[in-house]
Design a protein around this motif. Structure first.
Motif, PDB file in Angstrom:
ATOM      1  N   PRO A 108       0.843  -1.197   0.000  1.00  0.00           N
ATOM      2  CA  PRO A 108       0.000   0.000   0.000  1.00  0.00           C
ATOM      3  C   PRO A 108       0.882   1.252   0.000  1.00  0.00           C
ATOM      4  O   PRO A 108       2.008   1.211   0.495  1.00  0.00           O
ATOM      5  CB  PRO A 108      -0.795  -0.111   1.301  1.00  0.00           C
ATOM      6  CG  PRO A 108      -0.065  -1.076   2.148  1.00  0.00           C
ATOM      7  CD  PRO A 108       0.751  -1.939   1.250  1.00  0.00           C
ATOM      8  N   VAL A 109       0.384   2.314  -0.575  1.00  0.00           N
ATOM      9  CA  VAL A 109       1.139   3.567  -0.614  1.00  0.00           C
ATOM     10  C   VAL A 109       0.513   4.556   0.358  1.00  0.00           C
ATOM     11  O   VAL A 109      -0.675   4.503   0.643  1.00  0.00           O
ATOM     12  CB  VAL A 109       1.172   4.173  -2.035  1.00  0.00           C
ATOM     13  CG1 VAL A 109       1.934   3.270  -2.985  1.00  0.00           C
ATOM     14  CG2 VAL A 109      -0.227   4.428  -2.560  1.00  0.00           C
ATOM     15  N   GLY A 110       1.344   5.410   0.877  1.00  0.00           N
ATOM     16  CA  GLY A 110       0.882   6.432   1.804  1.00  0.00           C
ATOM     17  C   GLY A 110       1.976   6.741   2.797  1.00  0.00           C
ATOM     18  O   GLY A 110       2.904   5.951   2.989  1.00  0.00           O
ATOM     19  N   PRO A 111       1.893   7.896   3.429  1.00  0.00           N
ATOM     20  CA  PRO A 111       2.960   8.338   4.318  1.00  0.00           C
ATOM     21  C   PRO A 111       3.122   7.495   5.579  1.00  0.00           C
ATOM     22  O   PRO A 111       4.197   7.453   6.158  1.00  0.00           O
ATOM     23  CB  PRO A 111       2.546   9.764   4.686  1.00  0.00           C
ATOM     24  CG  PRO A 111       1.071   9.794   4.487  1.00  0.00           C
ATOM     25  CD  PRO A 111       0.792   8.851   3.350  1.00  0.00           C
ATOM     26  N   GLY A 112       2.087   6.793   6.012  1.00  0.00           N
ATOM     27  CA  GLY A 112       2.165   6.040   7.254  1.00  0.00           C
ATOM     28  C   GLY A 112       2.178   4.537   7.068  1.00  0.00           C
ATOM     29  O   GLY A 112       1.855   3.801   7.992  1.00  0.00           O
ATOM     30  N   THR A 113       2.552   4.066   5.873  1.00  0.00           N
ATOM     31  CA  THR A 113       2.504   2.629   5.621  1.00  0.00           C
ATOM     32  C   THR A 113       3.852   1.972   5.860  1.00  0.00           C
ATOM     33  O   THR A 113       4.904   2.545   5.588  1.00  0.00           O
ATOM     34  CB  THR A 113       2.054   2.319   4.182  1.00  0.00           C
ATOM     35  OG1 THR A 113       2.994   2.859   3.262  1.00  0.00           O
ATOM     36  CG2 THR A 113       0.676   2.882   3.908  1.00  0.00           C
ATOM     37  N   SER A 114       3.809   0.760   6.401  1.00  0.00           N
ATOM     38  CA  SER A 114       5.007  -0.061   6.532  1.00  0.00           C
ATOM     39  C   SER A 114       4.617  -1.510   6.254  1.00  0.00           C
ATOM     40  O   SER A 114       3.439  -1.860   6.275  1.00  0.00           O
ATOM     41  CB  SER A 114       5.639   0.090   7.917  1.00  0.00           C
ATOM     42  OG  SER A 114       4.737  -0.300   8.915  1.00  0.00           O
ATOM     43  N   VAL A 115       5.617  -2.329   5.982  1.00  0.00           N
ATOM     44  CA  VAL A 115       5.374  -3.701   5.544  1.00  0.00           C
ATOM     45  C   VAL A 115       6.225  -4.665   6.358  1.00  0.00           C
ATOM     46  O   VAL A 115       7.370  -4.373   6.674  1.00  0.00           O
ATOM     47  CB  VAL A 115       5.724  -3.835   4.039  1.00  0.00           C
ATOM     48  CG1 VAL A 115       5.787  -5.276   3.611  1.00  0.00           C
ATOM     49  CG2 VAL A 115       4.732  -3.075   3.185  1.00  0.00           C
ATOM     50  N   LEU A 116       5.638  -5.816   6.670  1.00  0.00           N
ATOM     51  CA  LEU A 116       6.384  -6.956   7.189  1.00  0.00           C
ATOM     52  C   LEU A 116       6.271  -8.047   6.139  1.00  0.00           C
ATOM     53  O   LEU A 116       5.169  -8.447   5.770  1.00  0.00           O
ATOM     54  CB  LEU A 116       5.816  -7.439   8.519  1.00  0.00           C
ATOM     55  CG  LEU A 116       5.900  -6.473   9.692  1.00  0.00           C
ATOM     56  CD1 LEU A 116       5.269  -7.086  10.937  1.00  0.00           C
ATOM     57  CD2 LEU A 116       7.332  -6.076   9.972  1.00  0.00           C
ATOM     58  N   GLN A 117       7.406  -8.525   5.647  1.00  0.00           N
ATOM     59  CA  GLN A 117       7.450  -9.505   4.556  1.00  0.00           C
ATOM     60  C   GLN A 117       8.057 -10.804   5.054  1.00  0.00           C
ATOM     61  O   GLN A 117       9.008 -10.784   5.842  1.00  0.00           O
ATOM     62  CB  GLN A 117       8.309  -8.956   3.409  1.00  0.00           C
ATOM     63  CG  GLN A 117       8.549  -9.915   2.264  1.00  0.00           C
ATOM     64  CD  GLN A 117       7.462  -9.884   1.226  1.00  0.00           C
ATOM     65  OE1 GLN A 117       7.131  -8.831   0.718  1.00  0.00           O
ATOM     66  NE2 GLN A 117       6.905 -11.030   0.915  1.00  0.00           N
ATOM     67  N   ALA A 118       7.504 -11.933   4.627  1.00  0.00           N
ATOM     68  CA  ALA A 118       8.049 -13.252   4.934  1.00  0.00           C
ATOM     69  C   ALA A 118       7.597 -14.224   3.847  1.00  0.00           C
ATOM     70  O   ALA A 118       6.675 -13.925   3.093  1.00  0.00           O
ATOM     71  CB  ALA A 118       7.574 -13.720   6.300  1.00  0.00           C
ATOM     72  N   SER A 147       5.999 -13.664  13.019  1.00  0.00           N
ATOM     73  CA  SER A 147       5.656 -13.948  14.407  1.00  0.00           C
ATOM     74  C   SER A 147       4.850 -12.806  15.035  1.00  0.00           C
ATOM     75  O   SER A 147       4.934 -11.655  14.608  1.00  0.00           O
ATOM     76  CB  SER A 147       6.913 -14.184  15.232  1.00  0.00           C
ATOM     77  OG  SER A 147       7.649 -12.981  15.345  1.00  0.00           O
ATOM     78  N   VAL A 148       4.114 -13.151  16.060  1.00  0.00           N
ATOM     79  CA  VAL A 148       3.357 -12.153  16.802  1.00  0.00           C
ATOM     80  C   VAL A 148       4.307 -11.113  17.394  1.00  0.00           C
ATOM     81  O   VAL A 148       4.028  -9.915  17.356  1.00  0.00           O
ATOM     82  CB  VAL A 148       2.503 -12.817  17.907  1.00  0.00           C
ATOM     83  CG1 VAL A 148       1.868 -11.782  18.811  1.00  0.00           C
ATOM     84  CG2 VAL A 148       1.445 -13.715  17.284  1.00  0.00           C
ATOM     85  N   SER A 149       5.443 -11.554  17.896  1.00  0.00           N
ATOM     86  CA  SER A 149       6.392 -10.599  18.492  1.00  0.00           C
ATOM     87  C   SER A 149       6.934  -9.634  17.436  1.00  0.00           C
ATOM     88  O   SER A 149       7.134  -8.450  17.728  1.00  0.00           O
ATOM     89  CB  SER A 149       7.530 -11.323  19.207  1.00  0.00           C
ATOM     90  OG  SER A 149       8.276 -12.105  18.310  1.00  0.00           O
ATOM     91  N   ARG A 150       7.125 -10.107  16.219  1.00  0.00           N
ATOM     92  CA  ARG A 150       7.574  -9.209  15.145  1.00  0.00           C
ATOM     93  C   ARG A 150       6.509  -8.159  14.828  1.00  0.00           C
ATOM     94  O   ARG A 150       6.821  -6.986  14.621  1.00  0.00           O
ATOM     95  CB  ARG A 150       7.911 -10.034  13.898  1.00  0.00           C
ATOM     96  CG  ARG A 150       8.556  -9.252  12.806  1.00  0.00           C
ATOM     97  CD  ARG A 150       9.024 -10.153  11.691  1.00  0.00           C
ATOM     98  NE  ARG A 150       9.374  -9.347  10.537  1.00  0.00           N
ATOM     99  CZ  ARG A 150       9.384  -9.791   9.298  1.00  0.00           C
ATOM    100  NH1 ARG A 150       9.103 -11.058   9.043  1.00  0.00           N
ATOM    101  NH2 ARG A 150       9.689  -8.994   8.304  1.00  0.00           N
ATOM    102  N   VAL A 151       5.259  -8.581  14.802  1.00  0.00           N
ATOM    103  CA  VAL A 151       4.164  -7.642  14.553  1.00  0.00           C
ATOM    104  C   VAL A 151       4.073  -6.639  15.700  1.00  0.00           C
ATOM    105  O   VAL A 151       3.953  -5.426  15.477  1.00  0.00           O
ATOM    106  CB  VAL A 151       2.822  -8.385  14.353  1.00  0.00           C
ATOM    107  CG1 VAL A 151       1.667  -7.396  14.248  1.00  0.00           C
ATOM    108  CG2 VAL A 151       2.880  -9.276  13.120  1.00  0.00           C
ATOM    109  N   LEU A 152       4.145  -7.113  16.938  1.00  0.00           N
ATOM    110  CA  LEU A 152       4.073  -6.207  18.087  1.00  0.00           C
ATOM    111  C   LEU A 152       5.224  -5.214  18.092  1.00  0.00           C
ATOM    112  O   LEU A 152       5.027  -4.037  18.405  1.00  0.00           O
ATOM    113  CB  LEU A 152       4.042  -7.002  19.391  1.00  0.00           C
ATOM    114  CG  LEU A 152       2.737  -7.735  19.674  1.00  0.00           C
ATOM    115  CD1 LEU A 152       2.874  -8.594  20.925  1.00  0.00           C
ATOM    116  CD2 LEU A 152       1.579  -6.776  19.801  1.00  0.00           C
ATOM    117  N   ASP A 153       6.434  -5.660  17.741  1.00  0.00           N
ATOM    118  CA  ASP A 153       7.571  -4.731  17.645  1.00  0.00           C
ATOM    119  C   ASP A 153       7.275  -3.631  16.628  1.00  0.00           C
ATOM    120  O   ASP A 153       7.556  -2.457  16.870  1.00  0.00           O
ATOM    121  CB  ASP A 153       8.854  -5.463  17.254  1.00  0.00           C
ATOM    122  CG  ASP A 153       9.428  -6.320  18.360  1.00  0.00           C
ATOM    123  OD1 ASP A 153       9.024  -6.133  19.541  1.00  0.00           O
ATOM    124  OD2 ASP A 153      10.276  -7.185  18.058  1.00  0.00           O
TER     125      ASP A 153
END
Length: 106
Positions: free
Chosen positions: A76-86, A93-99
């Motif tokens: 997704p595009v936008g100023p507040g977007t970030s991605v977790l890829q695997a 992992s849940v801990s990766r998402v929480l971080d």
């Protein structure tokens, strides 16, 4: 927590009731109602899907989980977007998402 038609059809009723006991469960009827909910959200954590793209365009904070699709192409595009890829969703992992959540909300 936001649930769409797919979640309402696929998730057992008792699971939806348990979720609703912990978090208010919102079921927008259309994209305008979804946009309104997203604009009121502090953060959206989602898989690669339409609501994540809509939230990014609206300027919402988004953490989008990608597996196995290529985030560099479909993120997704936008100023507040970030991605977790695997390679798989189970590898995120849940801990990766929480971080990631804690970093975004700091």
């Amino acid at each position: 927590m936001i649930a769409g038609e797919a979640e309402m059809e696929r998730m057992p009723r008792h699971v939806l009731e348990q979720v609703n006991e912990t978090y208010p469960l919102v079921c927008p009827g259309d994209y305008l109602q979804l946009a309104e909910e997203l604009l009121n959200a502090e953060l959206l954590v989602t898989a690669d899907n339409g609501p994540g793209h809509l939230a990014g365009v609206l300027g919402c904070k988004v953490i989008s989980l990608f597996a196995p699709t290529m985030a560099e192409v479909w993120r997704p595009v936008g100023p507040g977007t970030s991605v977790l890829q695997a390679p798989t969703m189970q590898a995120i992992s849940v801990s990766r998402v929480l971080d990631a959540v804690y970093r975004v909300l700091e």
